[in-house]
Scaffold this active site. Structure first.
Site, PDB file in Angstrom:
ATOM      1  N   HIS A   1      -2.812  -8.675  -1.989  1.00  0.00           N
ATOM      2  CA  HIS A   1      -1.819  -7.780  -2.315  1.00  0.00           C
ATOM      3  C   HIS A   1      -0.563  -8.422  -2.770  1.00  0.00           C
ATOM      4  CE1 HIS A   1      -4.523  -5.211   0.186  1.00  0.00           C
ATOM      5  NE2 HIS A   1      -3.701  -4.270   0.249  1.00  0.00           N
TER       6      HIS A   1
ATOM      7  N   GLU B   1       0.805  -1.112  -0.017  1.00  0.00           N
ATOM      8  CA  GLU B   1       0.020  -0.040   0.053  1.00  0.00           C
ATOM      9  C   GLU B   1       0.734   1.114  -0.191  1.00  0.00           C
ATOM     10  OE1 GLU B   1      -3.389  -0.286   2.843  1.00  0.00           O
ATOM     11  OE2 GLU B   1      -4.070  -2.044   1.407  1.00  0.00           O
TER      12      GLU B   1
HETATM   13  N1  DGL Z   1      -7.654  -8.525   1.384  1.00  0.00           N
HETATM   14  C1  DGL Z   1      -6.796  -8.920   2.735  1.00  0.00           C
HETATM   15  C2  DGL Z   1      -6.785 -10.603   2.238  1.00  0.00           C
HETATM   16  O1  DGL Z   1      -6.822 -10.829   0.936  1.00  0.00           O
HETATM   17  C3  DGL Z   1      -5.568  -8.236   2.903  1.00  0.00           C
HETATM   18  C4  DGL Z   1      -6.023  -7.036   3.605  1.00  0.00           C
HETATM   19  C5  DGL Z   1      -6.646  -7.134   5.131  1.00  0.00           C
HETATM   20  O2  DGL Z   1      -6.200  -7.613   5.806  1.00  0.00           O
HETATM   21  O3  DGL Z   1      -7.656  -6.740   5.030  1.00  0.00           O
HETATM   22  O4  DGL Z   1      -6.574 -11.270   3.011  1.00  0.00           O
END
Ligand code: DGL
Length: 284
Positions: A200, A166
């Site tokens: 990510h 990020e």
């Molecule tokens: N979107 C989350 C995942 O794929 C990562 C970011 C979060 O911890 O909210 O686990």
């Protein structure tokens, strides 16, 4: 899926359905999944929901994550989508095993990612990188063992990786050090296939290749889910769209930094401005 196809030929499921596919994530990281879907399904329309007001999910309890997931699904169903993709790995955990049923098909990213890893592994030693929530729920371990109980799975929670992406620090030497620190135990264990079990991590593919000296096959759950949906549309599980309409990206909080990360993750796609939405249920 043969049955679904027959049903569609008999007119029970329309061949065409121009409603969008909905997807959601805890924030904007799920745009990596969005990108894979846009690529694999050129005629489909999409609405994306990023729950930026409540992120991260990866450090929250299963009960809280489940409540958020059900609210997000309810919101997208009210947006009249024909199917939903839970792009977030931490959120996908809630849906493992398909025990919950919804008005439209709801896909998680974990099961297709696990199936792809099993096809790729040569020595049946699979590594999983994920958030603390995904790792402590043993999401990929459960999905892998449901398909093949003889596979060995080595997990590693990587809580520092999401903030590094990020911040846009993919090319910073610090990120390579952190990535190496996380994968070193998996290298020692002889892992041959590595699941990037978080929205990510595909942004860190180059760092992961470097850290593992190219010796592990990297599995991107976003590609796995995109291929599965393309196959399900082809076999008539739900109708295909005739033409893509405008994309919609909604978030529960809009800030300049979310927009900036969104633009970076979606490049070279040009994205519409993020629209802030209130997902609280309608009053009865
Ligand atoms: N979107 C989350 C995942 O794929 C990562 C970011 C979060 O911890 O909210 O686990």
């Amino acid at each position: 899926t043969d049955t679904a196809f027959t049903a569609s030929r008999m007119g029970k499921i329309p061949m065409f359905d121009n409603r969008p596919i909905g997807l959601f994530d805890s924030g904007i990281g799920g745009l990596t999944v969005f990108k894979s879907l846009l690529h694999a399904l050129p005629h489909e329309s999409f609405v994306y929901l990023g729950d930026t007001a409540r992120l991260p999910y990866g450090s929250k309890s299963p009960q809280t994550i489940e409540r958020y997931v059900l609210q997000n699904i309810d919101f997208l169903i009210r947006k009249n989508v024909k199917a939903i993709v839970v792009a977030c790995n931490s959120a996908s955990t809630v849906l493992l095993g398909g025990t919950k049923s919804f008005a439209v098909p709801v896909y998680n990213v974990i099961e297709p990612g696990a199936a792809t890893a099993l096809k790729a592994t040569s020595g049946k030693k699979i590594g999983v990188l994920g958030t603390k929530a995904t790792i402590s729920a043993k999401s990929y371990v459960r999905a892998l063992h449901a398909l093949d109980s003889s596979v060995q799975v080595f997990q590693q929670a990587c809580p520092l990786l999401v903030p590094l992406v990020e911040e846009g620090w993919e090319s910073d030497p610090i990120t390579n050090l952190v990535v190496y620190r996380y994968v070193a135990p998996l290298i020692d264990a002889g892992v041959d296939t590595l699941i990037m079990g978080c929205t990510h991590y595909p942004a860190l593919r180059t760092n992961l290749e470097k850290a593992t000296a190219g010796r592990m096959t990297l599995v991107d759950s976003s590609e796995a889910i995109a291929n599965l949906i393309a196959a399900d549309i082809a076999s008539g599980r739900f109708g295909a769209s005739e033409m893509r309409s405008d994309l919609e990206i909604m978030t529960t909080d809009v800030s300049a930094s979310f927009s900036e990360v969104a633009i970076r993750l979606m490049a070279p796609h040009v994205i519409p401005p993020l629209v802030e939405v209130d997902i609280s249920p309608l009053a009865p």
